[in-house]
Design an enzyme around this catalytic site. Structure first.
Site, PDB file in Angstrom:
ATOM      1  N   GLY A  80       5.282  35.050 -10.078  1.00  0.00           N
ATOM      2  CA  GLY A  80       5.626  35.610 -10.279  1.00  0.00           C
ATOM      3  C   GLY A  80       7.411  36.022  -9.704  1.00  0.00           C
ATOM      4  N   GLN A  85      16.481  36.264  -8.528  1.00  0.00           N
ATOM      5  CA  GLN A  85      15.771  34.572  -8.443  1.00  0.00           C
ATOM      6  C   GLN A  85      16.495  33.842  -9.629  1.00  0.00           C
ATOM      7  OE1 GLN A  85      11.509  35.940  -7.233  1.00  0.00           O
ATOM      8  NE2 GLN A  85      11.662  33.312  -5.826  1.00  0.00           N
ATOM      9  N   CYS A 131       6.964  30.665  -2.621  1.00  0.00           N
ATOM     10  CA  CYS A 131       8.032  31.207  -3.451  1.00  0.00           C
ATOM     11  C   CYS A 131       9.297  30.141  -4.303  1.00  0.00           C
ATOM     12  CB  CYS A 131       8.811  31.405  -2.023  1.00  0.00           C
ATOM     13  SG  CYS A 131       9.564  32.790  -2.568  1.00  0.00           S
ATOM     14  N   LEU A 132       9.470  30.526  -5.284  1.00  0.00           N
ATOM     15  CA  LEU A 132      10.060  30.060  -6.328  1.00  0.00           C
ATOM     16  C   LEU A 132      11.094  29.304  -5.363  1.00  0.00           C
ATOM     17  CD1 LEU A 132       8.983  30.857  -9.942  1.00  0.00           C
ATOM     18  CD2 LEU A 132       7.418  29.399  -8.467  1.00  0.00           C
ATOM     19  N   HIS A 173       4.777  41.042  -2.589  1.00  0.00           N
ATOM     20  CA  HIS A 173       6.186  39.602  -2.885  1.00  0.00           C
ATOM     21  C   HIS A 173       7.031  39.952  -3.583  1.00  0.00           C
ATOM     22  CE1 HIS A 173       6.763  35.378  -2.114  1.00  0.00           C
ATOM     23  NE2 HIS A 173       7.682  35.358  -3.082  1.00  0.00           N
ATOM     24  N   GLU A 174       7.208  40.596  -4.690  1.00  0.00           N
ATOM     25  CA  GLU A 174       8.432  39.948  -5.353  1.00  0.00           C
ATOM     26  C   GLU A 174       8.485  41.820  -4.794  1.00  0.00           C
ATOM     27  OE1 GLU A 174       8.312  37.677  -7.531  1.00  0.00           O
ATOM     28  OE2 GLU A 174       7.088  36.687  -7.363  1.00  0.00           O
ATOM     29  N   HIS A 177      11.185  40.744  -2.523  1.00  0.00           N
ATOM     30  CA  HIS A 177      12.842  40.012  -3.467  1.00  0.00           C
ATOM     31  C   HIS A 177      13.953  41.326  -3.214  1.00  0.00           C
ATOM     32  CE1 HIS A 177      12.176  36.035  -3.166  1.00  0.00           C
ATOM     33  NE2 HIS A 177      10.790  35.976  -3.992  1.00  0.00           N
TER      34      HIS A 177
END
Length: 219
Positions: A80, A85, A131-132, A173-174, A177
């Site tokens: 995701g 991000q 997480c990226l 999670h997204e 963000h």
């Protein structure tokens, strides 16, 4: 959100695109036809403030952003990716994530609101999360194992996306963000310190892998 390699769904399992079942879907979807963007890192301001609602739908700019986000997510081996991000403070995320039943979920969602089960019906799972924007790190994070995300597609049409297991975790999670939080904000001080240590040790290797995959795609 990072891909969970252990237990991830094989490419030939069932697939749901934008919440609807399809027979097949390529490993690198047609949506991934854009450009690879830089992934922001924890500590950058755009990750720590709430994003703005998307108000212009059906535009070429929005479609291009979604394409770029899909390709950036695949290059970074993510499940995701939220718009902030890639440095864009809009309430939008994309995903390609398996649930615990082997179903692959692919799509995008704008202006999402995530509904969780009532506390009496809620079952928390303490599962690995990466997480990226925290490259090379991962920690267990407790989250409800079911979630429903309501929002819009890029043309402004309403969507309801239901998630269980690891996909429910991805939706939460997204959405975090877009509210200005990362999973580090859900950790104890000790675990956050451990995650940042992992990131310091592994980030350069992660960046090198992303650069190699970008080069292989000719982007």
């Amino acid at each position: 959100m990072s891909v969970r390699h252990e237990g991830a769904a094989p490419a030939d399992r069932r697939v749901r695109v934008q919440g609807r079942p399809v027979d097949t879907h390529p490993a690198l979807p047609p949506k991934a036809g854009g450009s690879v963007r830089r992934v922001t890192e924890v500590g950058e301001d755009v990750l720590s403030r709430p994003c703005r609602d998307v108000t212009d739908f059906g535009t070429p700019e929005l479609a291009a952003l979604i394409d770029d986000m899909f390709l950036t997510m695949y290059v970074a081996e993510g499940a995701g990716l939220a718009a902030n991000q890639v440095g864009v403070d809009l309430r939008l995320f994309v995903y390609d994530c398996p649930d615990d039943d082997g179903v692959r979920h692919v799509g995008h969602l704008l202006n999402p609101v995530v509904d969780l089960p009532a506390p009496a019906d809620r079952r928390l799972r303490d599962d690995y999360e990466g997480c990226l924007s925290v490259p090379g790190a991962g920690m267990p994070v407790p989250r409800p194992d079911r979630a429903v995300a309501r929002g819009l597609d890029k043309d402004g049409n309403p969507l309801v996306i239901e998630g269980t297991g690891y996909f429910a975790r991805c939706l939460q999670h997204e959405a975090d963000h877009l509210a200005g939080y990362t999973y580090l904000d859900r950790l104890s001080r000790r675990d956050r310190k451990d995650a940042l240590r992992q990131m310091a040790e592994n980030r350069e290797h992660v960046f090198a892998q992303r650069a190699t995959r970008t080069a292989d795609l000719g982007r």
